[in-house]
Write an enzyme that holds these catalytic residues in place. Structure first.
Site, mmCIF file in Angstrom:
data_model
loop_
_atom_site.group_PDB
_atom_site.id
_atom_site.type_symbol
_atom_site.label_atom_id
_atom_site.label_comp_id
_atom_site.label_asym_id
_atom_site.label_seq_id
_atom_site.Cartn_x
_atom_site.Cartn_y
_atom_site.Cartn_z
ATOM 1 N N CYS A 196 5.415 -37.254 2.156
ATOM 2 C CA CYS A 196 6.441 -37.671 3.123
ATOM 3 C C CYS A 196 6.650 -39.174 3.212
ATOM 4 O O CYS A 196 7.790 -39.637 3.303
ATOM 5 C CB CYS A 196 6.139 -37.101 4.510
ATOM 6 S SG CYS A 196 4.648 -37.786 5.294
ATOM 7 N N HIS A 225 3.068 -37.678 9.485
ATOM 8 C CA HIS A 225 4.310 -37.207 8.882
ATOM 9 C C HIS A 225 5.433 -38.170 9.223
ATOM 10 O O HIS A 225 5.494 -38.716 10.321
ATOM 11 C CB HIS A 225 4.663 -35.798 9.374
ATOM 12 C CG HIS A 225 5.860 -35.230 8.663
ATOM 13 N ND1 HIS A 225 5.905 -35.097 7.289
ATOM 14 C CD2 HIS A 225 7.064 -34.784 9.113
ATOM 15 C CE1 HIS A 225 7.077 -34.587 6.938
ATOM 16 N NE2 HIS A 225 7.792 -34.393 8.021
ATOM 17 N N ASP A 233 14.739 -34.091 6.573
ATOM 18 C CA ASP A 233 13.369 -34.198 6.092
ATOM 19 C C ASP A 233 13.334 -33.681 4.659
ATOM 20 O O ASP A 233 13.757 -32.550 4.403
ATOM 21 C CB ASP A 233 12.461 -33.364 7.004
ATOM 22 C CG ASP A 233 10.975 -33.531 6.710
ATOM 23 O OD1 ASP A 233 10.618 -34.033 5.624
ATOM 24 O OD2 ASP A 233 10.161 -33.133 7.563
#
Length: 275
Positions: free
Chosen positions: A73, A112, A127
């Site tokens: 991420c 994250h 995302d």
């Protein structure tokens, strides 16, 4: 003095299948997110090898666009944020806490990164870096209704300033991560990434994880276990038995140019044996 970072917009869009820069619209955002999760894999080969992961934009760009790699991420969503901003989107980064597989009220570290996009006064989260359960379409932030994506449905709920993202998996709503809208500085990504790639409790350290989406399916690799999850069907799982099988799956199924490393084969052998 460090030179200012320049995003290679042409190379990035080319990797995503665009011949020119698309306009900053909701349709574009949907297309970019779907293509990104399909074309740029989630992968933890660096942390498997215990090689420090750099999250400076120049290093991420080199890895994703020059080396034929994927990332996690702090790499995928950080470069994606820069892409969105370069295309004219009103976008900024957020950080969250992963609760998937554990209690929803747990407070793990902020490991994250996701992105908040505002279009015509309407807020969405997008995302491209949440592994095997990454949402494949932008989600309305200010709605608690079920929201469809090209893959699973998702829901966002808000309580005491904290949002919870849930996915509909096998008929039940499962929490993925929680986040808020506080302002994030670049150092926050550095700190979160440092935990992910060095802390002994990090779920990625010494582990081989990869994920990629496709039309109506998801592919995942967890050490020696390779799976194809097709929507509405039972998952197909294969236990890989050799290093060469693993390397072939990484190349052919995930599109990863596997980096050279002197300890790579031995590490993969141990991971297969322990699977």
């Amino acid at each position: 003095m460090t030179e200012p970072f320049m995003l290679d917009l042409h190379a990035y869009l080319e990797r995503l299948g665009y011949s020119s820069a698309p306009p900053p619209t909701l349709d574009t955002l949907r297309g970019l997110q779907a293509r990104h999760t399909a074309e740029v894999p989630f992968e933890t080969l660096s942390t498997m090898l215990r090689v420090p992961v750099e999250v400076e934009p120049a290093a991420i760009q080199d890895k994703l666009l020059r080396q034929g790699r994927g990332g996690y991420c702090f790499e995928l969503n950080r470069l994606f944020l820069l892409l969105l901003q370069a295309l004219g989107f009103d976008a900024r980064g957020l950080t969250g806490r992963v609760v998937m597989g554990g209690p929803e009220d747990a407070l793990p570290a902020r490991t994250h990164m996701l992105v908040l996009v505002t279009l015509g006064g309407v807020r969405y989260i997008t995302d491209v870096g949440f592994g095997g359960m990454v949402p494949t379409g932008p989600l309305l932030l200010d709605s608690e209704a079920e929201q469809a994506t090209p893959h699973e449905s998702y829901r966002l709920t808000l309580a005491d300033g904290t949002y919870t993202l849930r996915a509909l998996v096998a008929g039940s709503w499962r929490a993925m991560y929680v986040f808020d809208l506080q302002k994030v500085a670049d150092i926050d990504y550095v700190v979160g990434n440092w935990y992910v790639c060095t802390h002994p409790d990090s779920p990625f350290l010494g582990q081989m994880i990869a994920a990629r989406t496709g039309p109506g399916l998801r592919k995942t690799l967890n050490n020696g276990s390779f799976a194809i999850h097709r929507l509405g069907l039972a998952s197909e799982r294969v236990q890989l038995r050799s290093v060469d099988e693993v390397l072939e799956v990484l190349r052919e199924e995930f599109g990863i140019q596997v980096p050279e490393h002197p300890e790579q084969r031995g590490i993969i052998e141990r991971l297969i044996a322990g699977a």
